[in-house]
Design a protein around this motif. Structure first.
Motif, PDB file in Angstrom:
ATOM      1  N   HIS A 106       0.836  -1.209   0.000  1.00 28.08           N
ATOM      2  CA  HIS A 106       0.000   0.000   0.000  1.00 28.08           C
ATOM      3  C   HIS A 106       0.871   1.260   0.000  1.00 28.08           C
ATOM      4  CE1 HIS A 106      -3.714  -2.202   0.477  1.00 28.08           C
ATOM      5  NE2 HIS A 106      -3.240  -2.804   1.559  1.00 28.08           N
ATOM      6  N   LEU A 107       1.933   1.236   0.784  1.00 28.99           N
ATOM      7  CA  LEU A 107       2.836   2.390   0.834  1.00 28.99           C
ATOM      8  C   LEU A 107       3.527   2.598  -0.518  1.00 28.99           C
ATOM      9  CD1 LEU A 107       4.355   1.758   4.366  1.00 28.99           C
ATOM     10  CD2 LEU A 107       2.950   3.730   3.711  1.00 28.99           C
ATOM     11  N   LEU A 108       3.985   1.510  -1.125  1.00 27.88           N
ATOM     12  CA  LEU A 108       4.675   1.617  -2.409  1.00 27.88           C
ATOM     13  C   LEU A 108       3.752   2.090  -3.532  1.00 27.88           C
ATOM     14  CD1 LEU A 108       6.927  -1.553  -2.287  1.00 27.88           C
ATOM     15  CD2 LEU A 108       7.676   0.840  -2.179  1.00 27.88           C
ATOM     16  N   ALA A 109       2.464   1.871  -3.395  1.00 28.97           N
ATOM     17  CA  ALA A 109       1.504   2.289  -4.435  1.00 28.97           C
ATOM     18  C   ALA A 109       1.195   3.777  -4.373  1.00 28.97           C
ATOM     19  CB  ALA A 109       0.209   1.481  -4.301  1.00 28.97           C
ATOM     20  N   LEU A 110       1.561   4.438  -3.300  1.00 31.04           N
ATOM     21  CA  LEU A 110       1.275   5.871  -3.170  1.00 31.04           C
ATOM     22  C   LEU A 110       2.204   6.684  -4.066  1.00 31.04           C
ATOM     23  CD1 LEU A 110       0.868   6.072   0.715  1.00 31.04           C
ATOM     24  CD2 LEU A 110      -0.970   6.172  -0.994  1.00 31.04           C
ATOM     25  N   PRO A 111       1.697   7.755  -4.679  1.00 29.13           N
ATOM     26  CA  PRO A 111       2.521   8.601  -5.556  1.00 29.13           C
ATOM     27  C   PRO A 111       3.335   9.614  -4.749  1.00 29.13           C
ATOM     28  CG  PRO A 111       0.272   9.404  -5.571  1.00 29.13           C
ATOM     29  CD  PRO A 111       0.280   8.173  -4.709  1.00 29.13           C
ATOM     30  N   CYS A 112       4.418   9.123  -4.125  1.00 27.98           N
ATOM     31  CA  CYS A 112       5.188   9.979  -3.225  1.00 27.98           C
ATOM     32  C   CYS A 112       6.587   9.412  -3.039  1.00 27.98           C
ATOM     33  CB  CYS A 112       4.487  10.065  -1.867  1.00 27.98           C
ATOM     34  SG  CYS A 112       4.349   8.459  -1.046  1.00 27.98           S
ATOM     35  N   GLU A 113       7.395  10.175  -2.354  1.00 30.31           N
ATOM     36  CA  GLU A 113       8.706   9.716  -1.901  1.00 30.31           C
ATOM     37  C   GLU A 113       8.589   9.417  -0.414  1.00 30.31           C
ATOM     38  OE1 GLU A 113      13.170  11.461  -1.093  1.00 30.31           O
ATOM     39  OE2 GLU A 113      12.011  12.343  -2.729  1.00 30.31           O
ATOM     40  N   LEU A 114       8.734   8.145  -0.046  1.00 29.67           N
ATOM     41  CA  LEU A 114       8.614   7.743   1.352  1.00 29.67           C
ATOM     42  C   LEU A 114       9.859   8.135   2.136  1.00 29.67           C
ATOM     43  CD1 LEU A 114       7.213   4.143   0.763  1.00 29.67           C
ATOM     44  CD2 LEU A 114       5.930   6.113   1.631  1.00 29.67           C
ATOM     45  N   VAL A 115       9.639   8.630   3.361  1.00 28.66           N
ATOM     46  CA  VAL A 115      10.726   9.048   4.255  1.00 28.66           C
ATOM     47  C   VAL A 115      10.355   8.608   5.663  1.00 28.66           C
ATOM     48  CG1 VAL A 115      12.020  11.012   5.192  1.00 28.66           C
ATOM     49  CG2 VAL A 115      11.174  11.099   2.830  1.00 28.66           C
ATOM     50  N   TRP A 116      11.273   7.919   6.347  1.00 28.16           N
ATOM     51  CA  TRP A 116      11.023   7.578   7.745  1.00 28.16           C
ATOM     52  C   TRP A 116      11.091   8.848   8.591  1.00 28.16           C
ATOM     53  CZ3 TRP A 116       8.799   3.236   8.371  1.00 28.16           C
ATOM     54  CH2 TRP A 116       9.192   2.080   7.699  1.00 28.16           C
ATOM     55  N   ALA A 117      10.056   9.089   9.377  1.00 29.98           N
ATOM     56  CA  ALA A 117       9.992  10.239  10.292  1.00 29.98           C
ATOM     57  C   ALA A 117       9.667   9.688  11.675  1.00 29.98           C
ATOM     58  CB  ALA A 117       8.938  11.236   9.826  1.00 29.98           C
ATOM     59  N   THR A 118      10.641   9.016  12.260  1.00 27.24           N
ATOM     60  CA  THR A 118      10.433   8.245  13.474  1.00 27.24           C
ATOM     61  C   THR A 118      11.678   8.262  14.344  1.00 27.24           C
ATOM     62  OG1 THR A 118       9.999   5.994  14.293  1.00 27.24           O
ATOM     63  CG2 THR A 118      11.085   6.166  12.162  1.00 27.24           C
ATOM     64  N   THR A 119      11.481   8.046  15.620  1.00 26.86           N
ATOM     65  CA  THR A 119      12.622   7.927  16.524  1.00 26.86           C
ATOM     66  C   THR A 119      13.361   6.599  16.324  1.00 26.86           C
ATOM     67  OG1 THR A 119      11.194   7.057  18.274  1.00 26.86           O
ATOM     68  CG2 THR A 119      11.638   9.438  18.291  1.00 26.86           C
TER      69      THR A 119
END
Length: 168
Positions: free
Chosen positions: A52-65
């Motif tokens: 589901h994440l890979l299908a999104l039209p975006c650049e994924l970035v971890w924003a987590t501790t």
């Protein structure tokens, strides 16, 4: 619009990917996947979320501790490539007149976006964050709060996909 290009998608781990809080009757579901991990909560991460994440039209970035641990532990489980990771600076957030200080992640995420449109998915987003981003972001931004007891759902993905396509 000042920012251009593919929107960023800032993804938190605890809450959106790993449900927590009062467990549902019968406890949280767990999923088989690559492991073992030192953190037993990783078994709560549904590997299907990765597609589901890979299908999104975006650049994924971890924003987590979790920082690079997100790449080490979660990217293989989700079938994700190694993602960029926001490296959190030490900050002293103060009230800027919008009803309280924004979350400690808010300012660094806006700086990391550098004028690009972005969606931020977290379970700790509050009105102060929305006000701060609205007042300071030159590009469209979606701050999407996820219920930490259930994590990301199909409804969340539909909302995010629609917004990201409009922001592209």
């Amino acid at each position: 619009m000042t920012g251009s290009g593919t929107p960023l998608f800032f993804l938190d781990v605890d809450g959106p990917l790993i449900p927590f809080g009062a467990p549902p009757p019968g406890g949280y579901p767990t999923y088989p996947g690559p492991g073992p991990y030192e953190n037993p909560l990783v078994a709560r991460v549904d590997p299907a979320l990765g597609r589901h994440l890979l299908a999104l039209p975006c650049e994924l970035v971890w924003a987590t501790t979790w920082l690079e641990d997100a790449n080490d532990c979660l990217s293989p489980r989700l079938g994700l490539p190694q993602l960029p990771v926001v490296d959190w600076p030490v900050t002293d957030d103060e009230d800027d007149g919008h009803g309280g200080p924004p979350h400690w992640k808010t300012r660094p995420l806006l700086a990391w976006a550098a004028g690009r449109p972005f969606a931020w998915v977290d379970d700790e987003i509050a009105p102060a964050d929305r006000h701060w981003v609205e007042a300071h972001s030159p590009a469209p931004a979606l701050l999407h709060r996820v219920d930490p007891r259930v994590g990301l759902t199909d409804t969340d993905f539909a909302t995010l996909d629609s917004w990201l396509r409009a922001a592209s």
